[in-house]
Write an enzyme that holds these catalytic residues in place. Structure first.
Site, PDB file in Angstrom:
ATOM      1  N   LEU A  58     -28.328 -23.935 -42.405  1.00 55.30           N
ATOM      2  CA  LEU A  58     -28.881 -25.185 -42.935  1.00 55.30           C
ATOM      3  C   LEU A  58     -28.832 -26.289 -41.892  1.00 55.30           C
ATOM      4  O   LEU A  58     -27.848 -26.434 -41.166  1.00 55.30           O
ATOM      5  CB  LEU A  58     -28.091 -25.633 -44.157  1.00 55.30           C
ATOM      6  CG  LEU A  58     -28.328 -24.866 -45.443  1.00 55.30           C
ATOM      7  CD1 LEU A  58     -27.311 -25.258 -46.493  1.00 55.30           C
ATOM      8  CD2 LEU A  58     -29.737 -25.091 -45.947  1.00 55.30           C
ATOM      9  N   GLY A  59     -29.870 -27.082 -41.873  1.00 55.83           N
ATOM     10  CA  GLY A  59     -29.903 -28.229 -40.982  1.00 55.83           C
ATOM     11  C   GLY A  59     -31.225 -28.942 -41.109  1.00 55.83           C
ATOM     12  O   GLY A  59     -32.250 -28.334 -41.411  1.00 55.83           O
ATOM     13  N   LYS A  73     -21.970 -32.543 -38.327  1.00 59.81           N
ATOM     14  CA  LYS A  73     -21.865 -31.125 -37.967  1.00 59.81           C
ATOM     15  C   LYS A  73     -20.394 -30.711 -37.854  1.00 59.81           C
ATOM     16  O   LYS A  73     -20.018 -29.619 -38.276  1.00 59.81           O
ATOM     17  CB  LYS A  73     -22.615 -30.837 -36.661  1.00 59.81           C
ATOM     18  CG  LYS A  73     -24.122 -30.920 -36.788  1.00 59.81           C
ATOM     19  CD  LYS A  73     -24.661 -29.882 -37.758  1.00 59.81           C
ATOM     20  CE  LYS A  73     -26.161 -29.754 -37.684  1.00 59.81           C
ATOM     21  NZ  LYS A  73     -26.684 -28.761 -38.619  1.00 59.81           N
ATOM     22  N   TYR A 131     -24.938 -37.374 -36.423  1.00 59.11           N
ATOM     23  CA  TYR A 131     -25.267 -35.953 -36.357  1.00 59.11           C
ATOM     24  C   TYR A 131     -24.059 -35.153 -35.872  1.00 59.11           C
ATOM     25  O   TYR A 131     -23.671 -34.157 -36.481  1.00 59.11           O
ATOM     26  CB  TYR A 131     -26.465 -35.752 -35.417  1.00 59.11           C
ATOM     27  CG  TYR A 131     -26.961 -34.337 -35.328  1.00 59.11           C
ATOM     28  CD1 TYR A 131     -27.860 -33.836 -36.256  1.00 59.11           C
ATOM     29  CD2 TYR A 131     -26.539 -33.494 -34.297  1.00 59.11           C
ATOM     30  CE1 TYR A 131     -28.325 -32.531 -36.184  1.00 59.11           C
ATOM     31  CE2 TYR A 131     -26.996 -32.186 -34.216  1.00 59.11           C
ATOM     32  CZ  TYR A 131     -27.886 -31.717 -35.160  1.00 59.11           C
ATOM     33  OH  TYR A 131     -28.333 -30.429 -35.087  1.00 59.11           O
TER      34      TYR A 131
END
Length: 177
Positions: A75-76, A140, A136
């Site tokens: 997922l991203g 993450k 980001y």
């Protein structure tokens, strides 16, 4: 063996699904996502697709994880595609954590996660657009922490650099590639 892929329609996930389907090591390849995966007809035999409301991933996606030995989470998204910092975090952190919880509840022994080269949950960041690269990195890293917190017997974290993507490539990705 059975593999589950969450995020199977993205740049990494679609390639992963195709490779898993081509491999003799996997008897079943299950996908969990908001839309079906498109694969060649010759590879559809061992593909099981579960289309769900991602906001209810942990519950609706749970049956797909039953009997799986490995779960792959690719997922991203990008903030611009997601529409806001909050929506970006929902995909890159909340859904990842829900996938890990569903896999753990089903007894999956190995969880593999794709994050980013510089992932770091301790990175300072805020929601302001100029600081998105920091958000980001932090998000993450938080996703990695959320997966590790499930205490799977085995966790693999992949931290690629820039990805070659056909669509939704950022300006930086287009310049580099």
């Amino acid at each position: 063996m059975k593999a589950v892929v969450v995020g199977a329609t993205g740049a990494v996930g679609s390639q992963l699904v195709e490779q898993l389907l081509q491999s003799n090591a996997w008897a079943v390849v299950a996908t969990v996502g908001r839309r079906p995966v498109e694969v060649p007809a010759t590879l559809q035999g061992k593909l099981q697709q579960t289309v769900i409301n991602m906001d209810n991933l942990e519950v609706e996606g749970a049956p797909a994880f039953a009997g799986a030995s490995t779960a792959f989470c690719t997922l991203g998204t990008q903030r611009g595609v997601a529409g806001s910092a909050e929506a970006f975090r929902k995909v890159d952190l909340v859904y990842v954590e829900q996938a890990a919880k569903a896999a753990k509840a089903a007894g999956v022994q190995h969880f593999s996660l794709v994050t980013a080269q510089t992932a770091n949950s301790k990175q300072w960041a805020n929601d302001m657009l100029p600081f998105h690269p920091l958000l980001y990195i932090k998000t993450k890293g938080q996703a990695e922490d959320a997966v590790r917190a499930q205490s799977f017997p085995r966790v693999t974290i992949f931290r690629p650099g820039l990805l070659l993507k056909a669509k939704n490539a950022t300006v930086m990705e287009k310049v580099v590639w």
